[in-house]
Design a protein around this motif. Structure first.
Motif, PDB file in Angstrom:
ATOM      1  N   VAL A  73       0.962  -1.278   0.095  1.00 46.92           N
ATOM      2  CA  VAL A  73      -0.018   0.171   0.012  1.00 46.92           C
ATOM      3  C   VAL A  73       0.863   1.194   0.049  1.00 46.92           C
ATOM      4  CG1 VAL A  73      -1.713   1.108   1.231  1.00 46.92           C
ATOM      5  CG2 VAL A  73      -1.766  -1.155   1.154  1.00 46.92           C
ATOM      6  N   THR A  74       1.005   1.891  -1.148  1.00 44.42           N
ATOM      7  CA  THR A  74       1.594   3.177  -1.194  1.00 44.42           C
ATOM      8  C   THR A  74       0.807   4.326  -0.418  1.00 44.42           C
ATOM      9  OG1 THR A  74       0.934   4.188  -3.198  1.00 44.42           O
ATOM     10  CG2 THR A  74       2.633   2.515  -3.374  1.00 44.42           C
ATOM     11  N   GLY A  75       1.384   5.229   0.166  1.00 40.54           N
ATOM     12  CA  GLY A  75       0.660   6.277   1.121  1.00 40.54           C
ATOM     13  C   GLY A  75       0.064   5.666   2.164  1.00 40.54           C
ATOM     14  N   ASP A  89       5.960   4.956   2.364  1.00 39.54           N
ATOM     15  CA  ASP A  89       5.622   6.370   2.596  1.00 39.54           C
ATOM     16  C   ASP A  89       6.649   7.255   2.914  1.00 39.54           C
ATOM     17  OD1 ASP A  89       2.362   7.425   3.434  1.00 39.54           O
ATOM     18  OD2 ASP A  89       3.969   8.744   3.508  1.00 39.54           O
ATOM     19  N   ASN A  90       6.570   8.350   2.199  1.00 39.16           N
ATOM     20  CA  ASN A  90       7.728   9.519   2.362  1.00 39.16           C
ATOM     21  C   ASN A  90       7.376  10.258   3.745  1.00 39.16           C
ATOM     22  OD1 ASN A  90       5.952  11.399   1.643  1.00 39.16           O
ATOM     23  ND2 ASN A  90       7.066  11.740  -0.184  1.00 39.16           N
ATOM     24  N   LEU A  91       6.198  10.072   4.222  1.00 40.95           N
ATOM     25  CA  LEU A  91       5.779  10.888   5.431  1.00 40.95           C
ATOM     26  C   LEU A  91       5.526  12.335   5.169  1.00 40.95           C
ATOM     27  CD1 LEU A  91       7.619   8.977   8.524  1.00 40.95           C
ATOM     28  CD2 LEU A  91       5.382   8.395   7.154  1.00 40.95           C
ATOM     29  N   SER A  92       5.556  12.841   3.959  1.00 38.58           N
ATOM     30  CA  SER A  92       5.208  14.038   3.621  1.00 38.58           C
ATOM     31  C   SER A  92       3.888  14.601   4.188  1.00 38.58           C
ATOM     32  CB  SER A  92       5.522  14.427   2.079  1.00 38.58           C
ATOM     33  OG  SER A  92       4.517  13.712   1.348  1.00 38.58           O
ATOM     34  N   GLY A  93       2.903  13.944   4.119  1.00 36.35           N
ATOM     35  CA  GLY A  93       1.514  14.197   4.422  1.00 36.35           C
ATOM     36  C   GLY A  93       1.080  13.198   5.493  1.00 36.35           C
ATOM     37  N   GLY A  94       1.634  11.891   5.699  1.00 38.10           N
ATOM     38  CA  GLY A  94       1.113  11.158   6.767  1.00 38.10           C
ATOM     39  C   GLY A  94       2.018  10.882   7.714  1.00 38.10           C
ATOM     40  N   LEU A 115      -1.981   4.734  -3.177  1.00 38.69           N
ATOM     41  CA  LEU A 115      -2.506   5.940  -2.663  1.00 38.69           C
ATOM     42  C   LEU A 115      -1.709   7.037  -2.600  1.00 38.69           C
ATOM     43  CD1 LEU A 115      -4.335   3.279  -1.492  1.00 38.69           C
ATOM     44  CD2 LEU A 115      -5.647   4.943  -0.567  1.00 38.69           C
ATOM     45  N   ALA A 116      -0.479   6.738  -2.535  1.00 41.66           N
ATOM     46  CA  ALA A 116       0.752   7.827  -2.274  1.00 41.66           C
ATOM     47  C   ALA A 116       0.266   8.914  -3.247  1.00 41.66           C
ATOM     48  CB  ALA A 116       1.973   7.526  -2.250  1.00 41.66           C
ATOM     49  N   ALA A 117       0.265  10.019  -2.855  1.00 44.44           N
ATOM     50  CA  ALA A 117       0.009  11.517  -3.636  1.00 44.44           C
ATOM     51  C   ALA A 117       0.419  12.797  -2.943  1.00 44.44           C
ATOM     52  CB  ALA A 117      -0.989  11.343  -4.347  1.00 44.44           C
ATOM     53  N   HIS A 118       0.681  13.588  -3.479  1.00 45.75           N
ATOM     54  CA  HIS A 118       0.569  14.917  -2.994  1.00 45.75           C
ATOM     55  C   HIS A 118      -0.710  15.657  -3.371  1.00 45.75           C
ATOM     56  CE1 HIS A 118       1.585  18.697  -0.852  1.00 45.75           C
ATOM     57  NE2 HIS A 118       1.489  19.393  -2.067  1.00 45.75           N
ATOM     58  N   ALA A 119      -1.853  15.433  -2.465  1.00 46.99           N
ATOM     59  CA  ALA A 119      -3.215  15.517  -2.991  1.00 46.99           C
ATOM     60  C   ALA A 119      -3.718  16.571  -2.994  1.00 46.99           C
ATOM     61  CB  ALA A 119      -4.052  14.083  -2.377  1.00 46.99           C
ATOM     62  N   ALA A 139       3.915  17.472 -10.004  1.00 52.91           N
ATOM     63  CA  ALA A 139       4.215  16.474 -11.004  1.00 52.91           C
ATOM     64  C   ALA A 139       5.091  15.202 -10.698  1.00 52.91           C
ATOM     65  CB  ALA A 139       4.478  17.004 -12.211  1.00 52.91           C
ATOM     66  N   LYS A 140       6.216  15.840 -10.177  1.00 55.14           N
ATOM     67  CA  LYS A 140       7.372  15.008  -9.513  1.00 55.14           C
ATOM     68  C   LYS A 140       6.747  14.003  -8.698  1.00 55.14           C
ATOM     69  CE  LYS A 140      11.486  17.724 -10.189  1.00 55.14           C
ATOM     70  NZ  LYS A 140      12.376  18.682  -9.457  1.00 55.14           N
ATOM     71  N   SER A 141       5.989  14.400  -7.732  1.00 56.31           N
ATOM     72  CA  SER A 141       5.675  13.499  -6.592  1.00 56.31           C
ATOM     73  C   SER A 141       4.682  12.611  -7.134  1.00 56.31           C
ATOM     74  CB  SER A 141       5.177  14.424  -5.470  1.00 56.31           C
ATOM     75  OG  SER A 141       4.802  13.605  -4.348  1.00 56.31           O
ATOM     76  N   ASN A 142       3.817  12.919  -8.015  1.00 55.52           N
ATOM     77  CA  ASN A 142       2.792  12.101  -8.054  1.00 55.52           C
ATOM     78  C   ASN A 142       2.747  11.348  -9.482  1.00 55.52           C
ATOM     79  OD1 ASN A 142       1.718  13.644  -5.899  1.00 55.52           O
ATOM     80  ND2 ASN A 142      -0.106  14.284  -7.027  1.00 55.52           N
ATOM     81  N   TYR A 143       3.288  12.052 -10.722  1.00 57.26           N
ATOM     82  CA  TYR A 143       3.311  11.504 -11.844  1.00 57.26           C
ATOM     83  C   TYR A 143       4.569  10.743 -12.036  1.00 57.26           C
ATOM     84  CZ  TYR A 143       2.762  10.779 -17.077  1.00 57.26           C
ATOM     85  OH  TYR A 143       2.661   9.728 -17.996  1.00 57.26           O
ATOM     86  N   ILE A 144       5.575  11.235 -11.680  1.00 58.38           N
ATOM     87  CA  ILE A 144       6.965  10.454 -11.977  1.00 58.38           C
ATOM     88  C   ILE A 144       6.964   9.453 -10.800  1.00 58.38           C
ATOM     89  CG2 ILE A 144       9.574  10.831 -11.635  1.00 58.38           C
ATOM     90  CD1 ILE A 144       8.354  12.238 -14.198  1.00 58.38           C
ATOM     91  N   GLY A 145       6.517   9.863  -9.696  1.00 57.50           N
ATOM     92  CA  GLY A 145       6.415   8.634  -8.390  1.00 57.50           C
ATOM     93  C   GLY A 145       5.526   7.550  -9.158  1.00 57.50           C
ATOM     94  N   PHE A 146       4.454   7.781  -9.718  1.00 54.37           N
ATOM     95  CA  PHE A 146       3.688   6.569 -10.276  1.00 54.37           C
ATOM     96  C   PHE A 146       4.372   5.936 -11.326  1.00 54.37           C
ATOM     97  CE2 PHE A 146       1.336   5.414 -13.983  1.00 54.37           C
ATOM     98  CZ  PHE A 146       0.534   4.255 -13.505  1.00 54.37           C
TER      99      PHE A 146
END
Ligand SMILES: NC(=O)c1ccc[n+]([C@@H]2O[C@H](COP(=O)([O-])OP(=O)(O)OC[C@H]3O[C@@H](n4cnc5c(N)ncnc54)[C@H](O)[C@@H]3O)[C@@H](O)[C@H]2O)c1
Length: 335
Positions: free
Chosen positions: A7-9, A33-38, A73-77, A90-97
């Motif tokens: 489970v990402t994020g 998870d990178n703990l940026s939001g979690g 689920l990981a994303a900067h949402a 874009a880096k966090s969400n698209y490149i990360g994906f």
């Protein structure tokens, strides 16, 4: 049958509820998870935890090792904020994906469940929004989510990767990040009210949404990984109880027992979509989806949790990438 699931994020709000569900069902779960939001405190003790960013190929390779299913689920949402930080988003969400899907294909993952967003529909003439309606994203976050949705069928056709795309909307509830000033109206309202301050509404508050209690959402995200009818499908998931933001603020004030406070109004946020809610008819058909928690009850439950947490300091970014037209609430870092 027991699966090995990533489970990402999974340290975030929805991800952590999903992890709890999958562990209750007996699966072996890894969280990245990178703990940026979690927060680490959200992570189920029985999950394996990898702290890392999906933009890092090594992290992705380690995370998918030995795994047969991925819930992404990981994303900067922070959708509204993405207008002002397009590169980070874009880096966090698209490149990360893309890093994740590369690793998933190479390691032989069989099933990929992606959490997309209602934002891919953007502004639509026809409401409620249905899966067959066209993409019309109105901000970089939504464009990224729409791009990911379009990559998955390609990888299915080329490599046979099974996938399912869930489209939740306006999810709220316990474990939402109360320090985030950029997203989740209910959490932001509650955190301000907990500090004795009135909710701030962008625009006149007549925007409409349907808010989904988290426990009415994550069980169906879990189910989508196992229900064959959901494979290859995009499925809206969420409440159909349509309300204005003014009504939501009123319920929050009632449930936080602060009806003495009155909302204050700020200029509308650039590019915010005025009316946005979905039909969950397809989810009812395919996933036996049911909304069981009325908004007032969900907000009551969350309010009890928020009162226990106490007011949190909002954590603003030091520098947005673009500050022109950024809401003053953000540039002035209002608490
Ligand atoms: N909450 C909603 O209303 C809602 C609605 C529609 C879609 N979604 C989607 O559901 C997913 C979960 O949302 P949430 O509300 O639980 O958000 P959240 O911020 O609580 O969880 C996201 C998690 O991803 C982590 N993360 C972010 N970027 C990362 C990266 N590059 N690498 C590793 N970890 C990273 C964060 O630390 C956080 O723990 C997101 O993909 C979001 O876009 C949420």
């Amino acid at each position: 049958m027991k699966h090995s699931i990533l489970v990402t994020g999974g340290a975030g709000f929805m991800g952590s509820h999903l992890v709890d569900q999958l562990i209750r069902e007996g699966h072996d779960v890894t969280v990245v998870d990178n703990l940026s939001g979690g927060s680490l405190s959200n992570v189920n003790r029985n999950a394996h935890f990898i702290r890392g960013d999906l933009q890092d190929a090594k992290v992705c390779r380690k995370a998918v090792s030995g795994v047969d299913m991925v819930y992404h689920l990981a994303a900067h949402a922070a959708e509204g904020q993405s207008i002002f930080c397009p590169v980070y988003n874009a880096k966090s969400n698209y490149i990360g994906f893309l890093q994740l899907i590369e690793a998933a294909i190479n390691s032989g993952v069989k099933m990929f469940v992606h959490t997309s967003s209602m934002s891919v529909y953007g502004r639509q003439e026809k409401m409620p929004m249905r899966e067959e309606q066209h993409y019309n994203p109105k901000d970089p976050y939504a464009v990224g989510k729409a791009a990911i949705e379009q990559i998955l069928p390609i990888y299915h056709d080329v490599f046979g990767l099974n996938y399912s795309i869930l489209i939740p909307h306006n999810v709220y509830g316990e474990r939402q990040n109360l320090q985030d000033p950029y997203r989740n109206a209910i959490a932001i309202f509650m955190n301000r009210v907990a500090a004795g301050k009135p909710p701030i509404i962008f625009g006149d508050g007549t925007q409409t949404r349907a808010f989904t209690y988290v426990r009415d959402c994550t069980p169906y995200i879990a189910k989508a990984g196992f229900a064959r009818e959901a494979f290859g499908e995009r499925i809206n998931i969420g409440s159909e109880e349509v309300v204005t933001l003014n009504e939501v603020a009123r319920i929050v004030l009632e449930e936080m027992a602060r009806t003495d406070l009155k909302p204050i109004y700020a200029p509308p946020r650039p590019s915010e979509v005025k009316h946005s809610y979905c039909s969950s008819e397809k989810a009812r058909r395919i996933l036996d989806y049911k909304t069981t928690t009325p908004l007032k009850v969900g907000i009551h439950n969350m309010a009890e949790w928020v009162k226990k947490q106490g007011p949190q300091k909002f954590r603003y970014w030091k520098n947005l990438e673009i500050t022109k037209k950024a809401p003053e609430v953000w540039t002035k870092r209002m608490q």
